[in-house]
Design a protein around this motif. Structure first.
Motif, PDB file in Angstrom:
ATOM      1  N   GLU A  70     -26.545  25.436  15.933  1.00 42.11           N
ATOM      2  CA  GLU A  70     -27.257  24.819  16.505  1.00 42.11           C
ATOM      3  C   GLU A  70     -28.662  24.839  16.016  1.00 42.11           C
ATOM      4  O   GLU A  70     -29.677  24.141  16.037  1.00 42.11           O
ATOM      5  N   ALA A  71     -28.947  25.821  15.209  1.00 39.88           N
ATOM      6  CA  ALA A  71     -30.386  26.138  14.542  1.00 39.88           C
ATOM      7  C   ALA A  71     -30.565  25.118  13.641  1.00 39.88           C
ATOM      8  O   ALA A  71     -31.803  24.566  13.025  1.00 39.88           O
ATOM      9  N   TYR A  72     -29.311  24.671  13.030  1.00 43.09           N
ATOM     10  CA  TYR A  72     -29.538  23.677  11.843  1.00 43.09           C
ATOM     11  C   TYR A  72     -29.236  22.182  12.328  1.00 43.09           C
ATOM     12  O   TYR A  72     -29.626  21.086  12.028  1.00 43.09           O
ATOM     13  N   LEU A  73     -28.354  22.088  13.783  1.00 41.05           N
ATOM     14  CA  LEU A  73     -27.901  20.894  14.109  1.00 41.05           C
ATOM     15  C   LEU A  73     -28.633  20.279  15.356  1.00 41.05           C
ATOM     16  O   LEU A  73     -28.724  19.247  15.859  1.00 41.05           O
ATOM     17  N   GLY A  74     -29.757  21.246  16.143  1.00 39.40           N
ATOM     18  CA  GLY A  74     -30.255  21.235  17.313  1.00 39.40           C
ATOM     19  C   GLY A  74     -29.110  21.149  18.586  1.00 39.40           C
ATOM     20  O   GLY A  74     -27.904  21.483  18.213  1.00 39.40           O
ATOM     21  N   HIS A  75     -29.501  20.978  19.874  1.00 40.20           N
ATOM     22  CA  HIS A  75     -28.558  20.973  20.840  1.00 40.20           C
ATOM     23  C   HIS A  75     -28.308  19.630  21.379  1.00 40.20           C
ATOM     24  O   HIS A  75     -29.002  19.259  22.215  1.00 40.20           O
ATOM     25  N   PRO A  76     -27.228  18.924  20.947  1.00 38.37           N
ATOM     26  CA  PRO A  76     -27.215  17.529  21.411  1.00 38.37           C
ATOM     27  C   PRO A  76     -26.415  17.266  22.850  1.00 38.37           C
ATOM     28  O   PRO A  76     -26.224  18.180  23.401  1.00 38.37           O
ATOM     29  N   SER A  77     -26.856  16.292  23.266  1.00 38.11           N
ATOM     30  CA  SER A  77     -26.177  15.990  24.551  1.00 38.11           C
ATOM     31  C   SER A  77     -24.647  16.005  24.677  1.00 38.11           C
ATOM     32  O   SER A  77     -24.140  15.800  23.788  1.00 38.11           O
ATOM     33  N   ARG A  78     -24.163  16.099  25.846  1.00 39.67           N
ATOM     34  CA  ARG A  78     -22.799  15.985  25.998  1.00 39.67           C
ATOM     35  C   ARG A  78     -22.199  14.871  25.309  1.00 39.67           C
ATOM     36  O   ARG A  78     -21.079  14.604  24.614  1.00 39.67           O
ATOM     37  N   GLU A  79     -22.832  13.486  25.585  1.00 43.08           N
ATOM     38  CA  GLU A  79     -22.381  12.267  25.087  1.00 43.08           C
ATOM     39  C   GLU A  79     -22.520  12.204  23.566  1.00 43.08           C
ATOM     40  O   GLU A  79     -21.512  11.923  22.812  1.00 43.08           O
ATOM     41  N   VAL A  80     -23.346  12.903  22.737  1.00 42.11           N
ATOM     42  CA  VAL A  80     -23.296  12.991  21.365  1.00 42.11           C
ATOM     43  C   VAL A  80     -21.947  14.017  20.948  1.00 42.11           C
ATOM     44  O   VAL A  80     -21.253  13.438  19.944  1.00 42.11           O
ATOM     45  N   ARG A  81     -21.976  14.966  21.762  1.00 39.54           N
ATOM     46  CA  ARG A  81     -20.664  15.655  21.236  1.00 39.54           C
ATOM     47  C   ARG A  81     -19.256  15.336  21.451  1.00 39.54           C
ATOM     48  O   ARG A  81     -18.634  15.428  20.663  1.00 39.54           O
ATOM     49  N   ASN A  82     -19.339  14.315  22.514  1.00 39.34           N
ATOM     50  CA  ASN A  82     -18.156  13.672  22.682  1.00 39.34           C
ATOM     51  C   ASN A  82     -17.528  12.668  21.838  1.00 39.34           C
ATOM     52  O   ASN A  82     -16.627  12.223  21.501  1.00 39.34           O
TER      53      ASN A  82
END
Length: 175
Positions: A70-82
Protein backbone atom coordinates in the motif's frame (compact mmCIF):
# COMPACT_ATOMS: atom_id res chain seq x y z
CA UNK A 1 11.59 3.87 -2.40
CA UNK A 2 13.65 3.48 0.76
CA UNK A 3 12.33 1.58 3.75
CA UNK A 4 12.02 4.87 5.64
CA UNK A 5 9.93 6.30 2.78
CA UNK A 6 7.72 3.21 2.84
CA UNK A 7 7.10 3.65 6.57
CA UNK A 8 6.49 7.39 6.24
CA UNK A 9 4.04 6.78 3.40
CA UNK A 10 2.11 4.11 5.32
CA UNK A 11 2.01 6.29 8.43
CA UNK A 12 0.52 9.15 6.42
CA UNK A 13 -1.96 7.12 4.35
CA UNK A 14 -5.43 7.05 5.85
CA UNK A 15 -7.59 3.97 5.41
CA UNK A 16 -10.13 5.05 2.82
CA UNK A 17 -13.07 3.12 4.24
CA UNK A 18 -13.01 5.22 7.39
CA UNK A 19 -12.87 8.43 5.38
CA UNK A 20 -15.87 7.25 3.36
CA UNK A 21 -17.75 6.79 6.62
CA UNK A 22 -16.96 10.36 7.62
CA UNK A 23 -14.39 9.53 10.27
CA UNK A 24 -12.25 12.56 10.91
CA UNK A 25 -8.64 11.76 11.70
CA UNK A 26 -9.07 8.27 10.27
CA UNK A 27 -6.73 5.44 11.17
CA UNK A 28 -3.66 5.19 8.93
CA UNK A 29 -2.41 2.07 7.21
CA UNK A 30 0.56 2.20 9.59
CA UNK A 31 -1.64 2.27 12.71
CA UNK A 32 -3.74 -0.59 11.33
CA UNK A 33 -0.65 -2.65 10.49
CA UNK A 34 0.79 -2.20 13.96
CA UNK A 35 -2.47 -3.22 15.63
CA UNK A 36 -2.83 -6.23 13.30
CA UNK A 37 0.77 -7.26 14.05
CA UNK A 38 0.33 -7.03 17.80
CA UNK A 39 -2.97 -8.92 17.64
CA UNK A 40 -1.40 -11.61 15.44
CA UNK A 41 1.45 -12.02 17.92
CA UNK A 42 -0.96 -12.30 20.82
CA UNK A 43 -3.23 -14.78 19.02
CA UNK A 44 -0.22 -16.90 18.04
CA UNK A 45 1.09 -16.84 21.61
CA UNK A 46 -2.33 -17.91 22.91
CA UNK A 47 -2.42 -20.76 20.40
CA UNK A 48 1.05 -21.88 21.37
CA UNK A 49 -0.02 -21.84 25.05
CA UNK A 50 -2.90 -24.12 24.02
CA UNK A 51 -0.37 -26.57 22.58
CA UNK A 52 -0.66 -25.57 18.91
CA UNK A 53 2.60 -25.82 16.98
CA UNK A 54 2.96 -22.31 15.56
CA UNK A 55 5.97 -20.13 14.87
CA UNK A 56 5.14 -16.84 16.60
CA UNK A 57 8.12 -15.08 15.02
CA UNK A 58 6.92 -15.94 11.50
CA UNK A 59 3.44 -14.72 12.42
CA UNK A 60 4.90 -11.40 13.54
CA UNK A 61 6.99 -11.11 10.39
CA UNK A 62 4.08 -11.89 8.06
CA UNK A 63 1.80 -9.48 9.91
CA UNK A 64 4.40 -6.71 9.85
CA UNK A 65 4.66 -6.84 6.05
CA UNK A 66 1.06 -7.60 5.10
CA UNK A 67 0.25 -4.03 3.98
CA UNK A 68 3.64 -2.96 2.57
CA UNK A 69 2.33 -2.83 -1.01
CA UNK A 70 0.00 0.00 0.00
CA UNK A 71 3.02 2.32 0.17
CA UNK A 72 3.08 2.00 -3.63
CA UNK A 73 -0.62 1.47 -4.31
CA UNK A 74 -2.32 3.60 -1.69
CA UNK A 75 -5.25 2.27 0.29
CA UNK A 76 -8.12 1.85 -2.18
CA UNK A 77 -11.77 1.54 -1.30
CA UNK A 78 -13.49 -1.84 -1.00
CA UNK A 79 -15.22 -1.14 -4.32
CA UNK A 80 -11.89 -0.73 -6.11
CA UNK A 81 -10.48 -3.85 -4.47
CA UNK A 82 -13.54 -5.83 -5.53
CA UNK A 83 -13.27 -4.69 -9.16
CA UNK A 84 -9.61 -5.66 -9.47
CA UNK A 85 -7.79 -8.83 -8.63
CA UNK A 86 -6.30 -6.90 -5.76
CA UNK A 87 -4.24 -9.79 -4.40
CA UNK A 88 -2.50 -10.09 -7.78
CA UNK A 89 -1.80 -6.35 -7.90
CA UNK A 90 -0.29 -6.49 -4.42
CA UNK A 91 1.71 -9.59 -5.27
CA UNK A 92 3.25 -7.82 -8.29
CA UNK A 93 4.45 -5.02 -6.01
CA UNK A 94 5.97 -7.58 -3.66
CA UNK A 95 7.69 -9.36 -6.55
CA UNK A 96 9.18 -6.09 -7.75
CA UNK A 97 9.89 -4.21 -4.52
CA UNK A 98 10.05 -6.83 -1.75
CA UNK A 99 10.92 -10.18 -3.38
CA UNK A 100 12.65 -11.31 -0.17
CA UNK A 101 9.31 -10.90 1.68
CA UNK A 102 7.05 -12.42 -0.96
CA UNK A 103 6.66 -15.75 0.81
CA UNK A 104 5.46 -14.04 4.01
CA UNK A 105 2.97 -11.98 2.01
CA UNK A 106 1.64 -15.05 0.19
CA UNK A 107 1.12 -16.91 3.46
CA UNK A 108 -1.11 -14.06 4.61
CA UNK A 109 -2.86 -13.18 1.35
CA UNK A 110 -3.76 -16.74 0.39
CA UNK A 111 -3.94 -18.11 3.94
CA UNK A 112 -1.56 -20.85 2.82
CA UNK A 113 -0.79 -22.12 6.32
CA UNK A 114 -1.62 -21.48 9.96
CA UNK A 115 0.75 -18.51 10.04
CA UNK A 116 -1.17 -16.91 7.17
CA UNK A 117 -4.55 -17.75 8.69
CA UNK A 118 -3.58 -16.14 12.00
CA UNK A 119 -2.39 -12.99 10.22
CA UNK A 120 -5.56 -12.80 8.08
CA UNK A 121 -7.65 -13.31 11.21
CA UNK A 122 -5.72 -10.59 13.06
CA UNK A 123 -6.03 -8.24 10.08
CA UNK A 124 -9.83 -8.53 10.14
CA UNK A 125 -9.87 -8.44 13.93
CA UNK A 126 -7.91 -5.18 13.92
CA UNK A 127 -10.51 -3.67 11.59
CA UNK A 128 -13.34 -4.96 13.79
CA UNK A 129 -11.74 -3.46 16.90
CA UNK A 130 -11.27 -0.13 15.14
CA UNK A 131 -14.89 -0.22 13.93
CA UNK A 132 -15.97 -0.75 17.53
CA UNK A 133 -13.84 2.18 18.65
CA UNK A 134 -15.34 4.41 15.96
CA UNK A 135 -18.84 3.24 16.93
CA UNK A 136 -18.08 4.28 20.52
CA UNK A 137 -17.11 7.70 19.12
CA UNK A 138 -20.52 8.02 17.43
CA UNK A 139 -19.73 6.91 13.88
CA UNK A 140 -22.11 4.53 12.12
CA UNK A 141 -20.12 1.31 11.86
CA UNK A 142 -22.71 -1.21 13.10
CA UNK A 143 -22.96 -2.92 9.71
CA UNK A 144 -19.20 -3.35 9.55
CA UNK A 145 -18.98 -4.63 13.12
CA UNK A 146 -21.62 -7.26 12.40
CA UNK A 147 -20.18 -8.36 9.05
CA UNK A 148 -16.60 -8.60 10.35
CA UNK A 149 -17.73 -10.54 13.40
CA UNK A 150 -19.57 -12.98 11.14
CA UNK A 151 -16.51 -13.36 8.86
CA UNK A 152 -14.21 -13.94 11.83
CA UNK A 153 -16.50 -16.68 13.17
CA UNK A 154 -15.73 -18.61 9.96
CA UNK A 155 -12.17 -19.20 11.16
CA UNK A 156 -13.08 -22.45 12.88
CA UNK A 157 -9.64 -22.96 14.38
CA UNK A 158 -9.42 -19.41 15.75
CA UNK A 159 -13.01 -18.37 16.46
CA UNK A 160 -12.75 -19.48 20.08
CA UNK A 161 -10.49 -16.45 20.65
CA UNK A 162 -12.82 -13.97 18.97
CA UNK A 163 -15.11 -13.26 21.91
CA UNK A 164 -12.13 -12.51 24.18
CA UNK A 165 -11.30 -9.55 21.95
CA UNK A 166 -14.87 -8.56 21.24
CA UNK A 167 -15.57 -8.42 24.97
CA UNK A 168 -12.47 -6.37 25.64
CA UNK A 169 -12.81 -3.89 22.78
CA UNK A 170 -16.42 -3.95 21.61
CA UNK A 171 -18.38 -4.31 24.81
CA UNK A 172 -19.74 -7.73 23.88
CA UNK A 173 -20.91 -9.79 20.95
CA UNK A 174 -22.68 -7.82 18.19
CA UNK A 175 -26.43 -8.45 18.00
Amino acid sequence: MSLLSVVDTLCNTPRVGWLQRGVSNAETVCAHSLLATLLAAEVAARLRAEGVDIDVEKVIAAAAVHDLAEAYLGHPSREVRNRLRWEEVEEEVFKREFPHLLELFRWYRYEENLVGRVVAFADKLATLIRACRYRQMGYDTDDLVKSLYKRLQEYDDLAHLLDVYVSAYCGGVPA
